[in-house]
Design a protein around this motif. Structure first.
Motif, PDB file in Angstrom:
ATOM      1  N   GLU A  89       6.498 -18.297   5.005  1.00  0.00           N
ATOM      2  CA  GLU A  89       6.838 -17.039   5.654  1.00  0.00           C
ATOM      3  C   GLU A  89       6.840 -15.877   4.676  1.00  0.00           C
ATOM      4  OE1 GLU A  89      10.420 -16.528   8.042  1.00  0.00           O
ATOM      5  OE2 GLU A  89      10.160 -18.614   8.655  1.00  0.00           O
ATOM      6  N   VAL A  90       7.295 -16.175   3.463  1.00  0.00           N
ATOM      7  CA  VAL A  90       7.370 -15.116   2.439  1.00  0.00           C
ATOM      8  C   VAL A  90       5.966 -14.608   2.120  1.00  0.00           C
ATOM      9  CG1 VAL A  90       8.227 -14.554   0.142  1.00  0.00           C
ATOM     10  CG2 VAL A  90       9.377 -16.293   1.497  1.00  0.00           C
ATOM     11  N   ALA A  91       5.027 -15.535   1.978  1.00  0.00           N
ATOM     12  CA  ALA A  91       3.652 -15.142   1.672  1.00  0.00           C
ATOM     13  C   ALA A  91       3.022 -14.401   2.845  1.00  0.00           C
ATOM     14  CB  ALA A  91       2.816 -16.370   1.302  1.00  0.00           C
ATOM     15  N   LEU A  92       3.340 -14.835   4.062  1.00  0.00           N
ATOM     16  CA  LEU A  92       2.798 -14.146   5.237  1.00  0.00           C
ATOM     17  C   LEU A  92       3.343 -12.721   5.300  1.00  0.00           C
ATOM     18  CD1 LEU A  92       2.976 -17.004   7.909  1.00  0.00           C
ATOM     19  CD2 LEU A  92       0.905 -16.006   6.918  1.00  0.00           C
ATOM     20  N   ALA A  93       4.630 -12.570   4.930  1.00  0.00           N
ATOM     21  CA  ALA A  93       5.226 -11.222   4.932  1.00  0.00           C
ATOM     22  C   ALA A  93       4.569 -10.351   3.868  1.00  0.00           C
ATOM     23  CB  ALA A  93       6.725 -11.321   4.690  1.00  0.00           C
ATOM     24  N   ASP A  94       4.236 -10.934   2.724  1.00  0.00           N
ATOM     25  CA  ASP A  94       3.546 -10.178   1.668  1.00  0.00           C
ATOM     26  C   ASP A  94       2.188  -9.676   2.162  1.00  0.00           C
ATOM     27  OD1 ASP A  94       5.356 -10.245  -0.440  1.00  0.00           O
ATOM     28  OD2 ASP A  94       4.690 -12.219  -1.124  1.00  0.00           O
ATOM     29  N   ALA A  95       1.547 -10.518   2.971  1.00  0.00           N
ATOM     30  CA  ALA A  95       0.188 -10.186   3.409  1.00  0.00           C
ATOM     31  C   ALA A  95       0.176  -9.236   4.605  1.00  0.00           C
ATOM     32  CB  ALA A  95      -0.574 -11.468   3.762  1.00  0.00           C
ATOM     33  N   ALA A  96       1.333  -9.071   5.229  1.00  0.00           N
ATOM     34  CA  ALA A  96       1.375  -8.260   6.465  1.00  0.00           C
ATOM     35  C   ALA A  96       1.234  -6.779   6.155  1.00  0.00           C
ATOM     36  CB  ALA A  96       2.678  -8.520   7.203  1.00  0.00           C
TER      37      ALA A  96
ATOM     38  N   PRO B  43      -4.604 -15.233   5.829  1.00  0.00           N
ATOM     39  CA  PRO B  43      -3.906 -14.157   5.121  1.00  0.00           C
ATOM     40  C   PRO B  43      -3.061 -14.676   3.964  1.00  0.00           C
ATOM     41  CG  PRO B  43      -2.753 -14.650   7.165  1.00  0.00           C
ATOM     42  CD  PRO B  43      -3.982 -15.522   7.129  1.00  0.00           C
ATOM     43  N   ILE B  44      -3.612 -14.649   2.816  1.00  0.00           N
ATOM     44  CA  ILE B  44      -2.876 -15.029   1.619  1.00  0.00           C
ATOM     45  C   ILE B  44      -3.376 -14.055   0.560  1.00  0.00           C
ATOM     46  CG2 ILE B  44      -4.531 -16.777   0.800  1.00  0.00           C
ATOM     47  CD1 ILE B  44      -1.966 -18.597   0.386  1.00  0.00           C
ATOM     48  N   ILE B  45      -2.484 -13.317  -0.058  1.00  0.00           N
ATOM     49  CA  ILE B  45      -2.942 -12.229  -0.922  1.00  0.00           C
ATOM     50  C   ILE B  45      -3.437 -12.733  -2.268  1.00  0.00           C
ATOM     51  CG2 ILE B  45      -2.407 -10.050  -2.015  1.00  0.00           C
ATOM     52  CD1 ILE B  45      -0.262  -9.519  -0.206  1.00  0.00           C
ATOM     53  N   ALA B  46      -2.602 -13.581  -2.903  1.00  0.00           N
ATOM     54  CA  ALA B  46      -2.932 -14.047  -4.257  1.00  0.00           C
ATOM     55  C   ALA B  46      -3.268 -12.873  -5.154  1.00  0.00           C
ATOM     56  CB  ALA B  46      -4.065 -15.077  -4.211  1.00  0.00           C
ATOM     57  N   GLU B  47      -2.370 -11.938  -5.188  1.00  0.00           N
ATOM     58  CA  GLU B  47      -2.584 -10.671  -5.888  1.00  0.00           C
ATOM     59  C   GLU B  47      -3.048 -10.854  -7.336  1.00  0.00           C
ATOM     60  OE1 GLU B  47      -2.178  -7.540  -4.413  1.00  0.00           O
ATOM     61  OE2 GLU B  47      -3.176  -6.965  -6.269  1.00  0.00           O
ATOM     62  N   CYS B  48      -2.444 -11.832  -8.035  1.00  0.00           N
ATOM     63  CA  CYS B  48      -2.751 -11.961  -9.460  1.00  0.00           C
ATOM     64  C   CYS B  48      -3.973 -12.841  -9.696  1.00  0.00           C
ATOM     65  CB  CYS B  48      -1.551 -12.505 -10.227  1.00  0.00           C
ATOM     66  SG  CYS B  48      -1.230 -14.255  -9.956  1.00  0.00           S
TER      67      CYS B  48
ATOM     68  N   THR C   8       2.494 -14.666  -4.459  1.00  0.00           N
ATOM     69  CA  THR C   8       2.122 -14.317  -3.086  1.00  0.00           C
ATOM     70  C   THR C   8       1.274 -15.404  -2.404  1.00  0.00           C
ATOM     71  OG1 THR C   8       0.213 -13.080  -3.892  1.00  0.00           O
ATOM     72  CG2 THR C   8       2.223 -11.834  -3.474  1.00  0.00           C
ATOM     73  N   CYS C   9       1.117 -16.564  -3.024  1.00  0.00           N
ATOM     74  CA  CYS C   9       0.295 -17.624  -2.421  1.00  0.00           C
ATOM     75  C   CYS C   9       1.162 -18.840  -2.067  1.00  0.00           C
ATOM     76  CB  CYS C   9      -0.829 -18.027  -3.357  1.00  0.00           C
ATOM     77  SG  CYS C   9      -0.246 -18.858  -4.838  1.00  0.00           S
ATOM     78  N   GLN C  10       2.443 -18.577  -1.825  1.00  0.00           N
ATOM     79  CA  GLN C  10       3.370 -19.686  -1.596  1.00  0.00           C
ATOM     80  C   GLN C  10       3.043 -20.448  -0.300  1.00  0.00           C
ATOM     81  OE1 GLN C  10       7.952 -20.367  -0.479  1.00  0.00           O
ATOM     82  NE2 GLN C  10       7.626 -18.571  -1.741  1.00  0.00           N
ATOM     83  N   VAL C  11       3.039 -21.774  -0.418  1.00  0.00           N
ATOM     84  CA  VAL C  11       2.854 -22.634   0.756  1.00  0.00           C
ATOM     85  C   VAL C  11       4.008 -23.632   0.827  1.00  0.00           C
ATOM     86  CG1 VAL C  11       0.336 -22.476   0.783  1.00  0.00           C
ATOM     87  CG2 VAL C  11       1.437 -24.271  -0.576  1.00  0.00           C
TER      88      VAL C  11
ATOM     89  N   LEU D  14       0.835  -1.196   0.000  1.00  0.00           N
ATOM     90  CA  LEU D  14       0.000   0.000   0.000  1.00  0.00           C
ATOM     91  C   LEU D  14       0.877   1.256   0.000  1.00  0.00           C
ATOM     92  CD1 LEU D  14      -2.896   0.936  -0.035  1.00  0.00           C
ATOM     93  CD2 LEU D  14      -2.868   0.942   2.456  1.00  0.00           C
ATOM     94  N   GLY D  15       1.970   1.226   0.735  1.00  0.00           N
ATOM     95  CA  GLY D  15       2.923   2.338   0.704  1.00  0.00           C
ATOM     96  C   GLY D  15       2.383   3.599   1.357  1.00  0.00           C
TER      97      GLY D  15
END
Lengths: 343, 107
Positions: free
Chosen positions: B100-107, B33-38, B46-49, A256-257
């Protein structure tokens, strides 16, 4: 503050599909637009994440790629002469005594606009940070996510991490000027141009760089200055490598930035809006496309198109408060056709 | 049919799974919390498990585009993109955690 303030009717933040169509809808109602985007070209996610992937749910276009859709929206917006400002991130928005907005970017641009339209999708694209403990302390000092000036890396002991074009290109381009070069990737397979991969392997065979399989797990150094890293290879064995510069290239993520600091109501990193005007909690600031939320919201490009048409009606009232707004169709209105340059 | 999702604190939750849904959609539908942006296009990562090692053999091999996205998302040997895993009855009981990477994306 050497830069002059750019005065316009509307600043659109984000040049993705919805931001581009906003230019069209605002243009039909005689509003001039400047668009600002952190990327270096229009299209947003369509161009950055899936330029080649087909989209099947754009009305009237049974199949269109992200890039083609972008190109067509650019063509559709062209009659309104939108002004683009790429590689810029909006940092601040500030309400002026006359009700207009001052919009400032990280690149030092300042705009004065009567209306702000946030069409920022999932937020701004930012480099992905690898999950290495404490990496924040080194960022900007000895860990960099982009090469702005090659000269800054002359004589350095550089480790590049990643397996894409950026990682390969910078490995090859920086190799002649650095003291030592190493590339680390988790597998011996790349998503980069084959010629770059061959060139990298040739340099590795000539001992001009090291190619390592594995991942960086720890950073060693003090006060932001890297002195070495711990690498875990694919057999889970750890070893150390002496480097003073790390360049991770793991693509982009969306955050979001600075939008979070503009005083707008937010809900889980989305901006709540009403469903008549798509206006935020702050009058004069609208949010359209993937970044907004309302009951029943669907994150579809077509929803964004609908939203900008309604948004433009209300934006008109801020930009031309004394003018009367009549609803017209492009098929029949000669005045709209004149604006489009087709009559 | 169920998916066993391991939380950050190690506790496990059972999610109702639907045949034909992407594992990403099942996780997201349960509000995790999983973004799955695309949106499942194998384009954002962003949906890595991380899939339990004992379940790895039941999964199809990742395609090249999934490997590419895993490359960009600091994957480990157990990592998959949950948008590329379509749930089938053979996967009943699938055990995984959000990376962890996906959780960080969603944070």
């Amino acid at each position: 503050m050497a830069e002059e303030t750019i005065t316009t009717d509307v600043v659109v933040i984000g040049a993705g599909p919805v931001g581009l169509f906003a230019v069209f809808e605002l243009g039909l109602l005689d509003m001039k637009v400047h668009l600002i985007d952190i990327l270096d070209r229009p299209g947003g996610q369509c161009a950055e994440l899936y330029p080649e992937k087909p989209i099947y749910d754009i009305p009237g276009l049974p199949l269109v790629t992200g890039q083609d859709l972008t190109d067509r929206l650019m063509e559709q917006a062209a009659p309104f002469n939108p002004q683009f400002h790429f590689n810029e991130q909006v940092e601040e928005v500030e309400k002026q005594p006359d009700g207009s907005w001052l919009v400032k970017t990280d690149g030092g641009l300042t705009f004065n606009a009567k209306v702000i339209v946030i069409a920022a999708g999932g937020g701004s694209f930012q480099p992905k940070r690898p999950p290495i403990p404490g990496i924040e302390d080194y960022e900007g000092k000895s860990v960099f996510y982009a090469v702005k000036k090659m000269e800054n890396f002359r004589g350095k002991k550089v480790l590049i991490s990643g397996g894409g074009d950026s990682a390969l290109d910078w490995t090859i381009n920086l190799q002649p000027i650095v003291k030592s070069m190493a590339l680390i990737h988790r597998r011996d397979g790349f998503r980069a141009a084959p010629a770059s991969v061959n060139e990298m392997k040739k340099l590795a065979a000539e001992d001009k760089l090291k190619f390592l399989l594995g991942q960086v797990t720890k950073l060693h150094g003090a006060n932001g200055q890297l002195e070495g890293v711990t690498i875990q290879d694919n057999d889970k064995k750890e070893f150390e490598l002496e480097v003073d510069t790390l360049l991770p290239f793991f693509g982009l993520t969306m955050k979001l930035g600075p939008i979070a600091n503009w005083g707008l109501n937010l809900h889980e990193n989305l901006i709540p809006v009403d469903v008549e005007k798509f206006e935020t909690s702050t009058p004069g600031i609208f949010a359209v496309g993937d970044i907004n939320t309302y009951p029943g919201k669907l994150k579809l490009i077509l929803s964004g198109f609908h939203e900008v048409a309604l948004m433009a009606q209300q934006a008109f009232r801020y930009v031309h408060p004394d003018a009367k707004l009549t609803f017209q169709y492009t098929t029949s209105s000669t005045s709209l056709q004149k604006k489009l340059g087709v009559n | 049919m169920k998916i066993n999702l391991i939380g950050a604190d190690g506790t496990e939750q059972q999610l109702d799974a639907v045949e034909g849904w992407r594992v990403m959609e099942i996780i997201r539908d349960h509000g995790f919390p999983i973004i799955a942006e695309c949106g499942g296009a194998c384009a954002c990562g962003t949906c890595q498990v991380e899939v339990d090692p004992t379940w790895q053999a039941k999964l199809h091999q990742p395609r090249e585009d999934e490997l590419d996205m895993l490359d960009q998302n600091y994957a480990n040997e157990w990592s998959r993109l949950s948008c590329q895993l379509i749930f089938t009855p053979e996967l009943d009981g699938l055990r995984l955690r959000i990376s962890e990477v996906a959780l960080a994306d969603a944070a």
